[in-house]
Design a protein around this motif. Structure first.
Motif, mmCIF file in Angstrom:
data_model
loop_
_atom_site.group_PDB
_atom_site.id
_atom_site.type_symbol
_atom_site.label_atom_id
_atom_site.label_comp_id
_atom_site.label_asym_id
_atom_site.label_seq_id
_atom_site.Cartn_x
_atom_site.Cartn_y
_atom_site.Cartn_z
ATOM 1 N N HIS A 147 -15.658 1.245 -26.340
ATOM 2 C CA HIS A 147 -14.440 1.459 -27.127
ATOM 3 C C HIS A 147 -14.766 2.192 -28.432
ATOM 4 O O HIS A 147 -14.054 3.099 -28.857
ATOM 5 C CB HIS A 147 -13.754 0.123 -27.422
ATOM 6 C CG HIS A 147 -13.205 -0.533 -26.189
ATOM 7 N ND1 HIS A 147 -12.793 -1.835 -26.158
ATOM 8 C CD2 HIS A 147 -13.023 -0.050 -24.935
ATOM 9 C CE1 HIS A 147 -12.354 -2.139 -24.945
ATOM 10 N NE2 HIS A 147 -12.498 -1.068 -24.172
ATOM 11 N N HIS A 152 -11.806 3.054 -20.616
ATOM 12 C CA HIS A 152 -11.747 2.512 -19.254
ATOM 13 C C HIS A 152 -10.337 2.671 -18.691
ATOM 14 O O HIS A 152 -9.372 2.722 -19.451
ATOM 15 C CB HIS A 152 -12.097 1.011 -19.272
ATOM 16 C CG HIS A 152 -13.342 0.692 -20.020
ATOM 17 N ND1 HIS A 152 -13.330 0.075 -21.258
ATOM 18 C CD2 HIS A 152 -14.639 0.937 -19.716
ATOM 19 C CE1 HIS A 152 -14.584 -0.052 -21.686
ATOM 20 N NE2 HIS A 152 -15.404 0.462 -20.780
ATOM 21 N N ASP A 169 -7.170 0.886 -20.581
ATOM 22 C CA ASP A 169 -7.176 0.867 -22.050
ATOM 23 C C ASP A 169 -5.953 1.575 -22.636
ATOM 24 O O ASP A 169 -5.397 1.125 -23.650
ATOM 25 C CB ASP A 169 -8.440 1.540 -22.602
ATOM 26 C CG ASP A 169 -9.671 0.658 -22.481
ATOM 27 O OD1 ASP A 169 -9.518 -0.576 -22.425
ATOM 28 O OD2 ASP A 169 -10.787 1.212 -22.432
HETATM 29 ZN ZN ZN Z 1 -11.736 -0.951 -22.259
#
Ligand code: ZN
Length: 265
Positions: A156, A32, A35
């Motif tokens: 993730h 994202h 991150d």
């Molecule tokens: Zn993330």
């Protein structure tokens, strides 16, 4: 000697390495927008200050990054892309007001635009990650650790798998020949939020740059940083600074980011 004599640890303690030589090119792969800054922002800022080209590859569109059920998610995607570009600019130390999107002299930001929360570690996406690796030709790739135990967010986990699988595909000539790009083998993979970290980067001088970059992700202040007031934001800065300081103290430096280091790719 028997493997587990009384008083002997069953598993040898990790032998830590530190402070890799500054790479010429680094590629950070995040699920994202934000991150990469959380995972490795200070390390990337340090390398950028030493002349490394820092590239971002962001796999999803960040469209679920809000607690507002009535949010305009299409607008959120646009906002988060702009925030990510600004965060990357801050990490790289590029000048304000870039002339245009093609004028990123020290790195690029690529968005694969997958739906937030629905990222698959698919063969097609592996190909897109490999394409990016072959295009920017990084010495070091940084990514989520897909083997982090008890990790809940599937993006993730899958982003970490895509990074690992993408490296294998990028380095070997018979994968994705249709790309028409030469194979490329990075020399090191660093996994952040690692299950078994064994490498640290001394980032004492770059914690402030990491915070500055994180704060470019304004849309995430409430849901991720739990900051809806100036006091909250100050508390967020204190938390991050304390976390990096704690990691650093373990290794005798003022602040550190830690990773699982995989060499011999
Ligand atoms: Zn993330």
């Amino acid at each position: 000697m028997a493997a587990n004599e009384p008083g002997q640890p069953a598993v040898a303690a990790a032998v830590w390495s530190s402070d890799l030589p500054t790479p010429r090119v680094a590629l950070a792969i995040g699920a994202h927008p934000d991150d990469v800054e959380f995972g490795a922002g200070a390390t990337l800022a340090k390398w950028a200050a030493q002349g490394c080209a820092v590239h971002h590859l962001v796999l999803t569109d960040g469209s679920k990054g809000t607690w507002n059920p009535d949010a305009d998610t299409a607008a959120l995607v646009t906002t988060r892309q702009a925030e990510q570009r600004e965060a990357a600019r801050r990490l790289r130390g590029d000048a304000e007001d870039p002339i245009g999107v093609d004028s990123e002299p020290t790195g690029t930001v690529t968005f694969l635009g997958q739906v937030d929360g629905e990222l698959d570690a698919s063969l097609a996406l592996r190909g897109e990650v490999a394409r990016c690796i072959r295009t920017v030709q990084p010495d070091i790739v940084l990514a989520h650790d897909p083997w982090k135990r008890y990790r809940l967010h599937p993006d993730h986990r899958n982003a970490g798998l895509l990074a690992c699988d993408g490296i294998v595909a990028a380095r070997d000539p018979h994968f994705f020949r249709e790309h028409g790009l030469a194979p490329h083998r990075p020399n090191t993979l660093l996994l952040w939020e690692a299950d078994e970290p064994d490498h640290f980067e001394d980032v004492g001088a770059f914690v402030s740059v990491k915070l500055h970059a994180l704060e470019a992700h304004t849309s995430q202040f409430e849901s991720t940083m739990h900051a809806v007031s100036d006091d909250d934001l100050a508390a967020f800065r204190t938390r991050i600074t304390a976390r990096l300081g704690g990691l650093g103290a373990t290794h005798g430096v003022t602040a550190a980011e830690v990773f699982k280091r995989i060499a011999d790719l």
